[in-house]
Design an enzyme around this catalytic site. Sequence first.
Site, mmCIF file in Angstrom:
data_model
loop_
_atom_site.group_PDB
_atom_site.id
_atom_site.type_symbol
_atom_site.label_atom_id
_atom_site.label_comp_id
_atom_site.label_asym_id
_atom_site.label_seq_id
_atom_site.Cartn_x
_atom_site.Cartn_y
_atom_site.Cartn_z
ATOM 1 N N CYS A 37 0.824 -1.208 0.000
ATOM 2 C CA CYS A 37 0.000 0.000 0.000
ATOM 3 C C CYS A 37 0.861 1.262 0.000
ATOM 4 O O CYS A 37 1.530 1.559 0.985
ATOM 5 C CB CYS A 37 -0.905 -0.048 1.231
ATOM 6 S SG CYS A 37 -1.721 1.490 1.640
ATOM 7 N N CYS A 40 0.038 3.844 2.680
ATOM 8 C CA CYS A 40 0.496 3.358 3.992
ATOM 9 C C CYS A 40 1.961 3.738 4.211
ATOM 10 O O CYS A 40 2.346 4.149 5.303
ATOM 11 C CB CYS A 40 0.343 1.840 4.093
ATOM 12 S SG CYS A 40 -1.352 1.255 3.943
#
Length: 110
Positions: A37, A40
């Site tokens: 991600c 993230c």
Amino acid sequence: MSTVQPGEPIHAKSKAHFEELVAEHDVVLVDFHADWCGPCKMLEPTIEEIAAESEAAVVKVDIDELQDLARDAGVRSVPTLQFYAHGEEAKRLIGVQDKDDLLAVVAELS
């Protein structure tokens, strides 16, 4: 309740470990994330600063490692930031967040 904060993010190893951490600390910020991600990864330095600078315990949950926990928590996208106060879910934010906004939530729950 523990008043000693670790100063760096704690990686949840299991659902039981996660539940123990939430019960152990007054205010907990849970970072549901994944290695793949991009947002993230952008949020990671902010999460580390929150752990170092605030009263909150910061718990990182890898949604690929702990799929059951993420599903039970209703996590549908990452990053999802979940705040707990005294063992109860208090607030949820989805996506990359500003550090000051996160610190404001911690202060509100402390």
